[in-house]
Design an enzyme around this catalytic site. Structure first.
Site, short mmCIF file in Angstrom:
data_model
loop_
_atom_site.label_atom_id
_atom_site.label_comp_id
_atom_site.label_asym_id
_atom_site.label_seq_id
_atom_site.Cartn_x
_atom_site.Cartn_y
_atom_site.Cartn_z
N TYR A 153 54.41 52.90 -2.16
CA TYR A 153 53.39 53.39 -3.09
C TYR A 153 53.94 54.53 -3.95
CZ TYR A 153 48.97 55.36 -4.77
OH TYR A 153 47.96 55.84 -5.56
N LYS A 182 54.43 54.37 -8.08
CA LYS A 182 53.69 55.24 -8.99
C LYS A 182 54.65 56.10 -9.82
CE LYS A 182 49.55 53.85 -8.15
NZ LYS A 182 48.76 53.15 -9.20
#
Length: 483
Positions: free
Chosen positions: A389, A393
């Site tokens: 994650y 991002k």
């Protein structure tokens, strides 16, 4: 209609009328009702006290001139001012309100009884009340600071195009006519048998003479960019937007914000039922909406999504690429499947959406792309472990920066928002409470973000007010990335 917060009543409004208006104000709204004598009586005050909205009402009894002076001294200003024309000194009250800036910028003055059932237009009238109302009308008509609309009841109906001085007489018509629709828009129905004048400030004419001890610079700061006030520049009227991941959480908040600002909104989600639920919410507000299902990791789904929006509304002006997932695991245990799944949605899917929407925007020479990144693009949130994650991002931010610089000279601005930890139903379980307490200790603001904390940002980035911003990562995390 103008969503007021503060209202001033000058005259003799009935207690039930005051309470009816109070019910439509927000919780922090306030009504100041002032009159010469305590005609409202103790019974009205008791009725107010029995209502949950009674706290919004402040009764001020005494000389109205003194009350207005006191309100001016308290630096109060109002969004709506009601003045009963059928009272002594109504002209002075109107003049005091205008001369002492008791009106907020976009306020409306409602002057009641300005027609006196048509008597003000009769010749050879000797009634002092009628003459006083006629004098007030003359003062308002000759005041260059305002423009007005008169509403009254009569047998004849004249529309604005037939009556350029903006005096409208609403006659009896069957339901469904133009005049009836006007009535249906009102939140509070006011009796207008004796006439109601709606007054607002006139726009400042370009050749206006401004008396000041200092030189007034009449540039775009004064007049507004393209002669638009700042809040008007944040409007999205006529724009077409889509929000991926719009069926819940941040995406749902974005969809509502863009719609409330005036955009038509396509709500896109992996699960069609979720998108339909949010689209239904938007329609209840009068927002034009469309529900679509799409897996953003699949190029055919993304193209089908964009094609459906163009088929319905002709183009795309605002692309809000928000869909994302987060799968937690220790880095040494992160599987290739988890890595690929995270990147397929968070980065590949976002790239596909940017590219598909960007082609339309580049062709039309205008567009706003807003990507959802994360505070995790700046720091390593802890104690949760989310390698895939965090890396995805960070990629969103770099993709945004690259497209932002490549496309701005062709009219397309690309920015991203990096939220902190957002309070959603997903993190409210009993087993996650210790983790939430740990997060709160790391947030200077002392609380988690709410989806509503992000809404103004997406409207700003979608509007013309942000036309000089591109490739920017707008961080909204309560200061967590600073510690």
């Amino acid at each position: 209609m103008i969503r007021p917060r503060k209202i001033l009543l000058i005259g003799k409004p009935k207690g039930y009328s005051i309470l009816a208006i109070a019910e439509e104000l927000p919780d922090n709204g306030k009504i100041f009702a002032c009159a010469e004598e305590p005609y409202l009586g103790v019974y009205s005050q008791e009725a107010f006290d029995h209502s949950s909205d009674g706290k919004k009402i402040s009764l001020r009894v005494g000389p109205v001139a003194d009350t207005l002076e006191a309100l001016h001294a308290e630096d109060e200003h109002f969004d709506i001012v009601f003045i009963d024309a059928d009272q002594r000194n109504a002209v002075q009250y109107y003049s005091f309100v205008m001369d002492n800036h008791l009106l907020s910028m976009d306020a409306v003055i409602c002057v009641e009884n300005t027609l006196m059932k048509g008597q003000v237009y009769l010749e050879n009238v000797s009634d002092e009340n009628v003459l006083a109302v006629r004098k007030l009308n003359a003062v308002i008509n000759s005041d260059p600071r305002v423009e007005q609309l008169k509403i009254g009841v009569g047998e004849k109906l004249l529309w604005p195009e037939d009556y350029p001085s903006y005096q409208w007489y609403l006659g009896d018509r069957k339901p469904g006519t133009k005049q009836m629709r006007i009535v249906l828009y009102l939140q509070v129905i006011l009796p207008v048998q004796s006439g109601l004048s709606l007054i607002r400030r006139s726009p400042v004419p370009p050749d206006a003479v401004i008396e000041s001890k200092t030189q007034v610079v009449k540039d775009e700061v004064f007049w507004g960019c393209n002669q638009c006030r700042i809040l008007e520049r944040l409007r999205l009227d006529g724009r077409v937007a889509y929000v991926t991941g719009g069926g819940q959480g941040i995406g749902r908040a974005f969809a509502h914000a863009l719609g409330e600002a005036g955009a038509k909104v396509a709500v896109v989600d992996l699960v069609l039922a979720k998108a339909e639920a949010v689209a239904c919410e938007l329609s209840l507000k009068g927002i034009k909406s469309l529900a679509l299902a799409a897996d953003v990791s699949k190029p055919e789904d993304v193209q089908r999504m964009v094609d459906a929006i163009v088929a319905r509304w002709g183009t795309v002006h605002i692309a809000c690429n928000n869909a994302g997932i987060n799968l937690n695991s220790a880095s040494e245990e992160t599987s290739l499947e988890e890595w690929d799944k995270t990147f397929n949605v968070n980065l590949r899917g976002l790239f596909l959406c940017c590219q598909a929407a960007g082609r339309i925007m580049l062709n039309q020479g205008y567009g706003k792309i807003i990507n959802t990144a994360s505070m995790a693009s700046l720091i390593v949130p802890h104690p949760q472990k989310q390698l895939a994650y965090n890396a995805s991002k960070a990629g969103v931010v770099k993709l945004t920066q690259t497209l932002g610089t490549e496309w701005i000279d062709r009219g397309v601005k690309v920015n991203c928002i990096s939220p902190g930890i957002v309070d959603t139903p997903l993190i409210r379980s009993q087993e996650l409470r210790p983790l939430v307490r740990r997060w709160l200790a790391d947030i200077p603001a002392g609380r988690l973000a709410q989806p509503t904390d992000l809404q103004a940002a997406v409207v700003y980035l979608a509007s013309e007010a942000s036309d000089y911003m591109t490739g920017h990562n707008l961080v909204i995390e309560g200061g967590q990335s600073l510690w």
